[in-house]
Design a protein around this motif. Sequence first.
Motif, PDB file in Angstrom:
ATOM      1  N   PRO A   7       0.843  -1.204   0.000  1.00  0.00           N
ATOM      2  CA  PRO A   7       0.000   0.000   0.000  1.00  0.00           C
ATOM      3  C   PRO A   7       0.876   1.251   0.000  1.00  0.00           C
ATOM      4  O   PRO A   7       1.856   1.331   0.724  1.00  0.00           O
ATOM      5  N   GLY A   8       0.533   2.191  -0.804  1.00  0.00           N
ATOM      6  CA  GLY A   8       1.269   3.447  -0.839  1.00  0.00           C
ATOM      7  C   GLY A   8       2.319   3.503  -1.911  1.00  0.00           C
ATOM      8  O   GLY A   8       2.870   4.558  -2.201  1.00  0.00           O
ATOM      9  N   ILE A   9       2.667   2.345  -2.544  1.00  0.00           N
ATOM     10  CA  ILE A   9       3.658   2.336  -3.611  1.00  0.00           C
ATOM     11  C   ILE A   9       2.958   2.559  -4.939  1.00  0.00           C
ATOM     12  O   ILE A   9       2.108   1.765  -5.329  1.00  0.00           O
ATOM     13  N   PRO A  10       3.265   3.641  -5.623  1.00  0.00           N
ATOM     14  CA  PRO A  10       2.591   3.892  -6.902  1.00  0.00           C
ATOM     15  C   PRO A  10       2.983   2.853  -7.935  1.00  0.00           C
ATOM     16  O   PRO A  10       4.122   2.398  -7.959  1.00  0.00           O
ATOM     17  N   PRO A  11       2.039   2.429  -8.793  1.00  0.00           N
ATOM     18  CA  PRO A  11       2.354   1.420  -9.816  1.00  0.00           C
ATOM     19  C   PRO A  11       3.532   1.829 -10.677  1.00  0.00           C
ATOM     20  O   PRO A  11       4.310   0.989 -11.109  1.00  0.00           O
ATOM     21  N   ARG A  26       8.873   5.977  -0.569  1.00  0.00           N
ATOM     22  CA  ARG A  26       8.582   5.313   0.701  1.00  0.00           C
ATOM     23  C   ARG A  26       7.209   4.643   0.648  1.00  0.00           C
ATOM     24  O   ARG A  26       6.278   5.167   0.050  1.00  0.00           O
ATOM     25  N   ASP A  27       7.111   3.487   1.307  1.00  0.00           N
ATOM     26  CA  ASP A  27       5.817   2.853   1.544  1.00  0.00           C
ATOM     27  C   ASP A  27       5.536   3.050   3.027  1.00  0.00           C
ATOM     28  O   ASP A  27       6.060   2.333   3.880  1.00  0.00           O
ATOM     29  N   GLU A  28       4.708   4.060   3.354  1.00  0.00           N
ATOM     30  CA  GLU A  28       4.465   4.399   4.744  1.00  0.00           C
ATOM     31  C   GLU A  28       3.713   3.286   5.470  1.00  0.00           C
ATOM     32  O   GLU A  28       3.848   3.116   6.682  1.00  0.00           O
ATOM     33  N   ALA A  29       2.909   2.523   4.733  1.00  0.00           N
ATOM     34  CA  ALA A  29       2.117   1.465   5.372  1.00  0.00           C
ATOM     35  C   ALA A  29       3.002   0.374   5.953  1.00  0.00           C
ATOM     36  O   ALA A  29       2.719  -0.171   7.021  1.00  0.00           O
ATOM     37  N   THR A  30       4.095   0.031   5.259  1.00  0.00           N
ATOM     38  CA  THR A  30       4.983  -1.030   5.731  1.00  0.00           C
ATOM     39  C   THR A  30       6.299  -0.491   6.279  1.00  0.00           C
ATOM     40  O   THR A  30       7.162  -1.268   6.684  1.00  0.00           O
ATOM     41  N   ASP A  31       6.431   0.844   6.300  1.00  0.00           N
ATOM     42  CA  ASP A  31       7.653   1.496   6.789  1.00  0.00           C
ATOM     43  C   ASP A  31       8.881   0.938   6.074  1.00  0.00           C
ATOM     44  O   ASP A  31       9.816   0.447   6.693  1.00  0.00           O
ATOM     45  N   ARG A  40      11.453  -3.144  -5.650  1.00  0.00           N
ATOM     46  CA  ARG A  40      11.207  -3.935  -4.452  1.00  0.00           C
ATOM     47  C   ARG A  40      11.418  -3.049  -3.216  1.00  0.00           C
ATOM     48  O   ARG A  40      12.177  -2.091  -3.253  1.00  0.00           O
ATOM     49  N   ALA A  41      10.726  -3.385  -2.114  1.00  0.00           N
ATOM     50  CA  ALA A  41      10.764  -2.565  -0.906  1.00  0.00           C
ATOM     51  C   ALA A  41      11.569  -3.253   0.187  1.00  0.00           C
ATOM     52  O   ALA A  41      11.471  -4.459   0.393  1.00  0.00           O
ATOM     53  N   PHE A  42      12.360  -2.442   0.905  1.00  0.00           N
ATOM     54  CA  PHE A  42      13.228  -2.952   1.965  1.00  0.00           C
ATOM     55  C   PHE A  42      13.230  -1.976   3.132  1.00  0.00           C
ATOM     56  O   PHE A  42      12.912  -0.792   2.971  1.00  0.00           O
TER      57      PHE A  42
END
Length: 269
Positions: A7-11, A26-31, A40-42
């Motif tokens: 959530p929060g990551i734009p396509p 940033r993806d604030e939902a998953t910090d 990919r998010a880390f």
Amino acid sequence: MAVESGPGIPPSALGARHPNFGRLIRDEATDTVVCHVCGRAFRSLGAHIRVHDMTAAEYRREFGLLRTRALSARSLSRQQSRTRLAGYRASEETQTRFEAGRAMARSGELARRRWNTDAQRRPDSEELRQARRASLDAGRRTQTRAAGERTAAALRAQGFTDLEQALRTVYADQQHSIEDTARILAIGRNPVRRLLTEYGIPIRPSGQNSATGRRARVQLNDRAAAERVGAQDIRVWLRERTAEGATLRELAAATGRSIPWVAARTGAR
């Protein structure tokens, strides 16, 4: 563990190189923070970007980030900051080692050296340029809003309901100069000229003096002379100094005006 998306990551941030240039995603939902290269998010990109054959400095340059930008989630950055601060406070050796730098910072020498380094002469990052533009735009909006409030207050004080009515009355009907119109309505001289043109109000040619304009300039000169000598009424002040024995030349020097100007206000011949 890596997160493919959240959530929060734009396509647009996924699967494309150089998305959101000049901004850390940033993806604030998953910090977490999102890699510009693979999407990919880390919690931290420091170790991950090695798989893209990049160092942290190269990553920041590649994607227009500040050279001081932490490539980690907010909570992780705060935790690391607290850990470093605690370690610094607990170590006298560390504090002693940093004392020279603190002294340079207090004296301004550190800032001077910073601006003289080759690294500082490199082009600014896109993130820094965006921050500067945002700050400049915010400042302009604040100035515009404050100017509008001053003009609105001036209109209310003069009993006007709108700006066009005020300009037609003060400039066209009362024949005040552009300078006095600007002062009365709390608007700059250039905006007054522009607004007169927009509202179709003819601007008087330079050198065309009305009786009102002449009186206004006389009053303006009198106010300036009074402020210079700290008087409420320049004519009263001049008469009092004359009675005390001051010469026209001395009064002219004190007020910054000419001898004929002083003579006209004291009745001297």
